[in-house]
Design a protein around this motif. Structure first.
Motif, PDB file in Angstrom:
ATOM      1  N   GLU A   1     -23.031  -4.482  39.521  1.00 34.21           N
ATOM      2  CA  GLU A   1     -22.047  -5.546  39.745  1.00 34.21           C
ATOM      3  C   GLU A   1     -22.699  -6.773  40.374  1.00 34.21           C
ATOM      4  OE1 GLU A   1     -18.559  -4.218  41.805  1.00 34.21           O
ATOM      5  OE2 GLU A   1     -18.320  -2.500  40.474  1.00 34.21           O
ATOM      6  N   GLU A   2     -23.594  -6.536  41.307  1.00 36.23           N
ATOM      7  CA  GLU A   2     -24.288  -7.640  41.961  1.00 36.23           C
ATOM      8  C   GLU A   2     -25.173  -8.391  40.959  1.00 36.23           C
ATOM      9  OE1 GLU A   2     -26.118  -8.211  46.360  1.00 36.23           O
ATOM     10  OE2 GLU A   2     -26.829  -6.452  45.256  1.00 36.23           O
ATOM     11  N   VAL A   3     -25.885  -7.638  40.137  1.00 33.95           N
ATOM     12  CA  VAL A   3     -26.751  -8.258  39.134  1.00 33.95           C
ATOM     13  C   VAL A   3     -25.923  -9.033  38.118  1.00 33.95           C
ATOM     14  CG1 VAL A   3     -28.411  -7.817  37.284  1.00 33.95           C
ATOM     15  CG2 VAL A   3     -28.593  -6.574  39.441  1.00 33.95           C
ATOM     16  N   ALA A   4     -24.779  -8.500  37.716  1.00 41.75           N
ATOM     17  CA  ALA A   4     -23.914  -9.209  36.766  1.00 41.75           C
ATOM     18  C   ALA A   4     -23.491 -10.565  37.336  1.00 41.75           C
ATOM     19  CB  ALA A   4     -22.697  -8.362  36.421  1.00 41.75           C
ATOM     20  N   ASP A   5     -23.191 -10.617  38.640  1.00 44.80           N
ATOM     21  CA  ASP A   5     -22.835 -11.891  39.272  1.00 44.80           C
ATOM     22  C   ASP A   5     -24.023 -12.846  39.288  1.00 44.80           C
ATOM     23  OD1 ASP A   5     -20.198 -11.222  39.768  1.00 44.80           O
ATOM     24  OD2 ASP A   5     -20.566 -10.567  41.826  1.00 44.80           O
ATOM     25  N   TRP A   6     -25.202 -12.324  39.613  1.00 41.72           N
ATOM     26  CA  TRP A   6     -26.402 -13.163  39.617  1.00 41.72           C
ATOM     27  C   TRP A   6     -26.672 -13.719  38.228  1.00 41.72           C
ATOM     28  CZ3 TRP A   6     -29.640  -8.929  42.449  1.00 41.72           C
ATOM     29  CH2 TRP A   6     -29.335  -8.940  43.821  1.00 41.72           C
ATOM     30  N   LEU A   7     -26.506 -12.883  37.215  1.00 42.48           N
ATOM     31  CA  LEU A   7     -26.767 -13.321  35.837  1.00 42.48           C
ATOM     32  C   LEU A   7     -25.767 -14.379  35.395  1.00 42.48           C
ATOM     33  CD1 LEU A   7     -27.663  -9.882  34.266  1.00 42.48           C
ATOM     34  CD2 LEU A   7     -29.230 -11.777  34.715  1.00 42.48           C
ATOM     35  N   LYS A   8     -24.527 -14.237  35.824  1.00 38.19           N
ATOM     36  CA  LYS A   8     -23.508 -15.238  35.505  1.00 38.19           C
ATOM     37  C   LYS A   8     -23.901 -16.590  36.104  1.00 38.19           C
ATOM     38  CE  LYS A   8     -18.563 -16.098  35.844  1.00 38.19           C
ATOM     39  NZ  LYS A   8     -17.273 -15.613  36.332  1.00 38.19           N
ATOM     40  N   THR A   9     -24.391 -16.564  37.339  1.00 39.21           N
ATOM     41  CA  THR A   9     -24.855 -17.793  37.987  1.00 39.21           C
ATOM     42  C   THR A   9     -26.061 -18.375  37.261  1.00 39.21           C
ATOM     43  OG1 THR A   9     -24.012 -17.065  40.126  1.00 39.21           O
ATOM     44  CG2 THR A   9     -25.719 -18.788  40.144  1.00 39.21           C
ATOM     45  N   ALA A  10     -27.022 -17.506  36.908  1.00 40.91           N
ATOM     46  CA  ALA A  10     -28.217 -17.959  36.183  1.00 40.91           C
ATOM     47  C   ALA A  10     -27.823 -18.619  34.865  1.00 40.91           C
ATOM     48  CB  ALA A  10     -29.158 -16.785  35.940  1.00 40.91           C
ATOM     49  N   HIS A  11     -26.915 -17.994  34.154  1.00 39.18           N
ATOM     50  CA  HIS A  11     -26.413 -18.528  32.886  1.00 39.18           C
ATOM     51  C   HIS A  11     -25.803 -19.911  33.110  1.00 39.18           C
ATOM     52  CE1 HIS A  11     -23.216 -19.053  29.833  1.00 39.18           C
ATOM     53  NE2 HIS A  11     -24.061 -18.443  29.015  1.00 39.18           N
ATOM     54  N   GLY A  12     -24.970 -20.044  34.135  1.00 40.57           N
ATOM     55  CA  GLY A  12     -24.323 -21.321  34.429  1.00 40.57           C
ATOM     56  C   GLY A  12     -25.304 -22.414  34.804  1.00 40.57           C
ATOM     57  N   LEU A  13     -26.326 -22.057  35.579  1.00 37.68           N
ATOM     58  CA  LEU A  13     -27.342 -23.037  35.971  1.00 37.68           C
ATOM     59  C   LEU A  13     -28.089 -23.576  34.759  1.00 37.68           C
ATOM     60  CD1 LEU A  13     -28.818 -21.236  39.097  1.00 37.68           C
ATOM     61  CD2 LEU A  13     -27.534 -23.390  39.100  1.00 37.68           C
ATOM     62  N   VAL A  14     -28.457 -22.690  33.865  1.00 33.85           N
ATOM     63  CA  VAL A  14     -29.206 -23.112  32.673  1.00 33.85           C
ATOM     64  C   VAL A  14     -28.297 -23.851  31.703  1.00 33.85           C
ATOM     65  CG1 VAL A  14     -30.512 -22.273  30.688  1.00 33.85           C
ATOM     66  CG2 VAL A  14     -30.950 -21.324  32.962  1.00 33.85           C
ATOM     67  N   ALA A  15     -27.084 -23.368  31.518  1.00 35.17           N
ATOM     68  CA  ALA A  15     -26.142 -24.038  30.608  1.00 35.17           C
ATOM     69  C   ALA A  15     -25.827 -25.453  31.088  1.00 35.17           C
ATOM     70  CB  ALA A  15     -24.866 -23.222  30.481  1.00 35.17           C
ATOM     71  N   ALA A  16     -25.785 -25.658  32.397  1.00 33.62           N
ATOM     72  CA  ALA A  16     -25.494 -26.981  32.950  1.00 33.62           C
ATOM     73  C   ALA A  16     -26.582 -27.991  32.612  1.00 33.62           C
ATOM     74  CB  ALA A  16     -25.317 -26.887  34.461  1.00 33.62           C
ATOM     75  N   LYS A  17     -27.779 -27.532  32.317  1.00 38.36           N
ATOM     76  CA  LYS A  17     -28.897 -28.425  31.970  1.00 38.36           C
ATOM     77  C   LYS A  17     -28.883 -28.820  30.489  1.00 38.36           C
ATOM     78  CE  LYS A  17     -31.166 -28.345  35.925  1.00 38.36           C
ATOM     79  NZ  LYS A  17     -31.654 -29.474  36.653  1.00 38.36           N
ATOM     80  N   LEU A  18     -28.040 -28.178  29.693  1.00 38.25           N
ATOM     81  CA  LEU A  18     -27.937 -28.539  28.278  1.00 38.25           C
ATOM     82  C   LEU A  18     -27.233 -29.876  28.152  1.00 38.25           C
ATOM     83  CD1 LEU A  18     -26.750 -25.082  26.870  1.00 38.25           C
ATOM     84  CD2 LEU A  18     -29.061 -26.022  26.781  1.00 38.25           C
TER      85      LEU A  18
END
Length: 112
Positions: free
Chosen positions: A85-102
């Motif tokens: 569950e913790e990793v899923a939250d971290w991955l969601k944040t990672a995804h959002g950080l990278v998507a924001a740079k598009l």
């Protein structure tokens, strides 16, 4: 966390693609940009916020990811030792950080 749980968590995020490269590592991307890498020596690497990077690396929870630390990536050596569950939250944040740079256009095309 198992590799199957990691795969499911990453692929559940919007507009994610998975490729296998660099000697069998699972590389997760959004809009062609990498946000997580699994399988390099059995571990996991992903992008984090500046604050999370400082907290995770200074506390010893994670270490700076080789070659990617300057971009605020962290690395965990043992995927099995991580809470799904913790990793899923971290991955969601990672995804959002990278998507924001598009670009705005790329985000619109991907439905982000």
């Amino acid at each position: 966390m198992t590799p199957a749980e990691l795969d499911a968590a990453c692929l559940a995020l919007p507009a994610v693609t998975k490729v296998v490269q660099w000697g069998g590592s699972d590389v997760y991307k959004v809009g062609g940009r990498i946000f997580a890498i699994a399988g390099l020596a059995g571990g996991l690497m992903f992008k984090v916020t500046d604050l999370a990077y400082e907290v995770m690396t200074q506390s010893g929870m994670a270490r700076p990811a080789p070659y990617l630390a300057r971009a605020r990536w962290v690395s965990f050596d043992d995927l099995a030792a991580l809470d799904p569950e913790e990793v899923a939250d971290w991955l969601k944040t990672a995804h959002g950080l990278v998507a924001a740079k598009l670009t705005r256009k790329q985000r619109a095309e991907l439905g982000l």
